[in-house]
Write a protein that holds these residues in place. Structure first.
Motif, PDB file in Angstrom:
ATOM      1  N   TYR A   1      -1.060  13.315   2.337  1.00 37.78           N
ATOM      2  CA  TYR A   1      -0.223  12.357   2.681  1.00 37.78           C
ATOM      3  C   TYR A   1       0.976  11.719   1.958  1.00 37.78           C
ATOM      4  O   TYR A   1       1.527  11.426   1.483  1.00 37.78           O
TER       5      TYR A   1
ATOM      6  N   ARG B   1       6.687  11.129   6.851  1.00 33.60           N
ATOM      7  CA  ARG B   1       5.552  12.375   6.541  1.00 33.60           C
ATOM      8  C   ARG B   1       4.861  13.056   7.667  1.00 33.60           C
ATOM      9  O   ARG B   1       4.431  12.287   8.290  1.00 33.60           O
TER      10      ARG B   1
ATOM     11  N   ASN C   1       0.946  -1.305  -0.041  1.00 40.87           N
ATOM     12  CA  ASN C   1      -0.043  -0.032   0.196  1.00 40.87           C
ATOM     13  C   ASN C   1       0.776   1.631   0.014  1.00 40.87           C
ATOM     14  O   ASN C   1       1.678   0.844   0.422  1.00 40.87           O
ATOM     15  N   HIS C   2       0.175   2.429  -0.405  1.00 44.47           N
ATOM     16  CA  HIS C   2       0.792   3.602  -0.442  1.00 44.47           C
ATOM     17  C   HIS C   2       1.669   4.435   1.057  1.00 44.47           C
ATOM     18  O   HIS C   2       0.113   3.553   2.513  1.00 44.47           O
ATOM     19  N   ALA C   3       2.674   3.911   1.335  1.00 40.42           N
ATOM     20  CA  ALA C   3       3.225   3.939   2.150  1.00 40.42           C
ATOM     21  C   ALA C   3       3.080   5.960   3.055  1.00 40.42           C
ATOM     22  O   ALA C   3       2.938   6.223   4.444  1.00 40.42           O
ATOM     23  N   GLY C   4       2.409   6.361   2.267  1.00 43.69           N
ATOM     24  CA  GLY C   4       2.092   8.434   2.599  1.00 43.69           C
ATOM     25  C   GLY C   4       0.121   8.022   2.905  1.00 43.69           C
ATOM     26  O   GLY C   4       0.322   8.495   4.425  1.00 43.69           O
ATOM     27  N   THR C   5      -0.209   7.599   1.921  1.00 44.06           N
ATOM     28  CA  THR C   5      -2.078   8.408   2.945  1.00 44.06           C
ATOM     29  C   THR C   5      -2.418   6.412   3.081  1.00 44.06           C
ATOM     30  O   THR C   5      -3.599   6.860   4.208  1.00 44.06           O
ATOM     31  N   THR C   6      -1.398   5.868   3.746  1.00 43.83           N
ATOM     32  CA  THR C   6      -2.039   4.493   4.391  1.00 43.83           C
ATOM     33  C   THR C   6      -2.002   4.595   5.794  1.00 43.83           C
ATOM     34  O   THR C   6      -0.642   4.797   6.399  1.00 43.83           O
ATOM     35  N   PRO C   7      -3.029   5.110   7.238  1.00 46.54           N
ATOM     36  CA  PRO C   7      -2.335   5.364   8.097  1.00 46.54           C
ATOM     37  C   PRO C   7      -2.164   4.245   9.086  1.00 46.54           C
ATOM     38  O   PRO C   7      -2.456   2.510   8.710  1.00 46.54           O
TER      39      PRO C   7
ATOM     40  N   VAL D   1       3.216   9.762   9.867  1.00 43.06           N
ATOM     41  CA  VAL D   1       3.140   8.077   9.337  1.00 43.06           C
ATOM     42  C   VAL D   1       4.706   8.003   8.846  1.00 43.06           C
ATOM     43  O   VAL D   1       5.732   8.861   8.272  1.00 43.06           O
TER      44      VAL D   1
ATOM     45  N   ASN E   1       7.148   4.332   7.814  1.00 42.70           N
ATOM     46  CA  ASN E   1       7.201   3.233   6.272  1.00 42.70           C
ATOM     47  C   ASN E   1       9.034   3.015   6.523  1.00 42.70           C
ATOM     48  O   ASN E   1       9.934   3.856   5.907  1.00 42.70           O
TER      49      ASN E   1
ATOM     50  N   GLU F   1      10.791   6.033   5.000  1.00 41.23           N
ATOM     51  CA  GLU F   1      10.368   7.264   5.151  1.00 41.23           C
ATOM     52  C   GLU F   1       9.154   8.023   5.908  1.00 41.23           C
ATOM     53  O   GLU F   1       8.236   7.263   6.877  1.00 41.23           O
TER      54      GLU F   1
ATOM     55  N   GLN G   1      -6.686   8.774  -2.251  1.00 44.87           N
ATOM     56  CA  GLN G   1      -5.394   7.264  -2.575  1.00 44.87           C
ATOM     57  C   GLN G   1      -5.404   7.195  -1.010  1.00 44.87           C
ATOM     58  O   GLN G   1      -4.033   6.459  -0.653  1.00 44.87           O
ATOM     59  N   GLY G   2      -6.426   7.307  -0.214  1.00 43.47           N
ATOM     60  CA  GLY G   2      -6.010   6.612   1.260  1.00 43.47           C
ATOM     61  C   GLY G   2      -7.172   6.401   1.883  1.00 43.47           C
ATOM     62  O   GLY G   2      -7.961   7.013   0.954  1.00 43.47           O
ATOM     63  N   PRO G   3      -7.759   6.247   3.329  1.00 42.80           N
ATOM     64  CA  PRO G   3      -9.362   5.166   3.199  1.00 42.80           C
ATOM     65  C   PRO G   3      -9.235   5.949   3.842  1.00 42.80           C
ATOM     66  O   PRO G   3     -10.502   5.993   4.799  1.00 42.80           O
TER      67      PRO G   3
END
Lengths: 389, 389
Positions: free
Chosen positions: B323, B256, A193-199, B229, B231, B254, B161-163
């Protein structure tokens, strides 16, 4: 009073063998099957013959030496003459050279034990060559060969390859057995998953399962038993880029313990911890045993004999289990077996920093000779009685 | 009453663009500079011209569209038309198609705002191609070009792009800024050693420093600020074999956060934790910043305007920070900028699972049109006054 090995000859032979395959990095490059490995075996042949002994080689590449008039059953003594790339000058080589020196000394002394001893330099103990069958090749082949029926036992002298003896100031050790070794591959499936947008709360981060499990291995080992060691030697994440939460991850872990029952307990704990962490992270883990070498328990009478000899020669001696694998583990499945350890300075092995003080190398060789005499005493007593009758 | 965008035309254009570069895996393969990327840009040109609009391309490859008689300063609207390999059909494409639909609707309605709008499809936002200069290439080039002086602002519509929005049932969001992104490489030096013979207490296990540090990243982020966040996307051990204690190890992390001050705090904590764990494990760690994108803070008046529009269209709207990186972060360094988000179903992006319900795609495009009218109101009032004078 038993014959005394010739210290300067032992050390000179060690130095000579160390020159075969010596690299510019200071390490020894004598991987099984390499030109240097064959050159070393040729030199061992020559050394045995120059001492008036009989030398021969089996189909696998094991080099053997015995007296011209010797007869079985044979007490086998030796080790291996191959090395890892850039290895040290003592791992294996010391046990082979000391065995030759023991046989040579007894032969020169006209001692009847000489005729019941066979020296061996095993083929491919390390198992690191491109076409290797995985190590312990020569000893395994011998145990499948009819010649194994003619052996009365096996004694191997070796450096410890770890720091315990050096740390505790021990000079000699009688080795009681060899740890079992199990290797596992843990594979974890999560969701990339996207490392920024996924909490954090929405992730199924396979990488976290692997790093958390890896970080727990030491505690798991120590909680099961203080003598267990484990190692996470390799890890990896997929896809392996900074801005993607790892969807897959894996690690390779190795565990060593003195008994298979302890290994079972460690395996059970590893599985439990993996399952718990995977569940916490919303991932699934797969636990695969990739290899398992059972623990070897040496012959009680042989170990007692070696231990008694060690105590005669030094008051700084103990019984120890070996954490490294040796040809002796294979031989112990066929014949009574024991090992003798001398310390490794700083615990270094498989490296050019491998060393042991000369006086301890000499002491170890003498312990091997004395152990050979103690083990063969019943045989040689008969020989002596026959000669005097 | 503002003009209404044509929902079926918007959705048909999205479907059409998604066919250019569609792979058998269900994903879109339109990496910047690929044949599919150029084909998409040609199709955008054609679509603009078919609507009676003027289309041109700059030296970098950005595609622009405006009315034939339009004049600056221009309110720029759009996004990028390139994708990651196997990406979704909305990331970038939605913002470009919606911008075209907004301009087309206003042009058809004879609305004076049409002449002050410029549509853009940026070149290489993703930065994943073999020869890429790292992403945000088209928007960065525009900001260095004299044409940037002719821009009055920038509005970008994008999927989240996130939930977060999907989870909370939000329909629209006014984006207040874009998180800063810092990447670090942590390298650890330990001592390579035999995994069996080296007791835990005698090891300098570089692998343990990396796995323990990696496992701590989430807690570090959350303790500094709930919105941070992080990762760990990649790890590795040397030499990477089960029976050797890793002498070297590394990880890539990374982080953010919405402000550079928060990123400073996280970096400070990461360094402290690395140093502590490395010391505990008898290793040394090196902490290297490999990249740093500062946080972007959008124009307050623009964000207020967009937020007001969103509240007019829906009662399920909030202000959010992004994000993910966007061309808007680059533009915000030159001109007043804001963004509008619609939800990503399940939070999926950069994958074929990327989707947003049609009615929200239409709602987002209408929010863009209404925001454009609100932002250009002072200009168009003058135009209307001039026309009526």
């Amino acid at each position: 009073m038993s014959p005394t090995i010739r210290a300067e000859r032992l050390l000179a032979d060690l130095t000579h063998l160390a020159q075969i395959g010596a690299g510019s990095d200071g390490g020894i490059h004598r991987v099984a099957g390499s030109a240097a490995d064959f050159a070393a075996r040729d030199w061992l042949d020559k050394t045995l013959r120059c001492a008036g002994l009989h030398s021969y080689r089996d189909q696998v590449g094991n080099v053997f030496g015995r007296t011209q008039r010797g007869n079985g059953p044979w007490l086998l003594i030796g080790s291996h003459s191959d090395t890892v790339p850039g290895g040290g000058h003592l791992d294996g080589a010391y046990g082979v050279i000391a065995a030759i020196e023991v046989l040579r000394t007894l032969h020169e002394a006209g001692h009847p034990a000489a005729d019941h001893i066979e020296v061996v330099a095993f083929w491919d103990e390390e198992g690191v060559g491109a076409g290797s069958m995985g190590g312990l090749v020569g000893s395994s082949a011998l145990c499948r060969h009819p010649h194994a029926e003619e052996l009365s036992g096996y004694l191997e002298l070796h450096i410890e390859q770890g720091p315990r003896m050096d740390d505790q100031g021990l000079e000699l050790a009688a080795v009681t057995g060899i740890v079992g070794v199990r290797r596992y591959r843990i594979s974890v499936q999560g969701v990339e998953n996207h490392a920024g947008t996924t909490p954090f709360s929405a992730r199924s981060d396979a990488g976290r399962v692997v790093t958390r499990t890896a970080a727990a291995v030491q505690d798991i080992c120590q909680e099961v038993n203080g003598s267990v060691v484990g190692n996470v030697g390799a890890v990896g994440f997929g896809p392996g880029t900074p801005n993607v939460v790892p969807g897959t991850a894996w690690l390779e872990v190795e565990v060593r313990a003195a008994s298979d029952a302890i290994l079972d307990l460690v395996e059970q704990q590893l599985r439990l911890v993996l399952d718990r962490i995977a569940a916490e992270e919303g991932c699934s883990g797969t636990f695969t045993a990739t290899s398992a070498k059972p623990a070897a328990h040496f012959d009680t009478a042989f170990v007692d004999t070696v231990d008694g000899v060690c105590h005669t020669l030094s008051d700084r001696t103990e019984r120890l289990v070996s954490y490294a694998g040796h040809d002796a583990s294979v031989l112990s499945t066929r014949v009574p077996t024991a090992m003798i350890f001398v310390p490794s300075t700083g615990g270094f092995s498989h490296s050019s920093r491998e060393s042991t003080p000369d006086h301890l190398l000499v002491l170890g060789a003498q312990a091997l000779l004395d152990s050979v005499l103690a083990v063969t005493a019943p045989l040689t007593r008969r020989t002596l009685q026959g000669a005097s009758a």
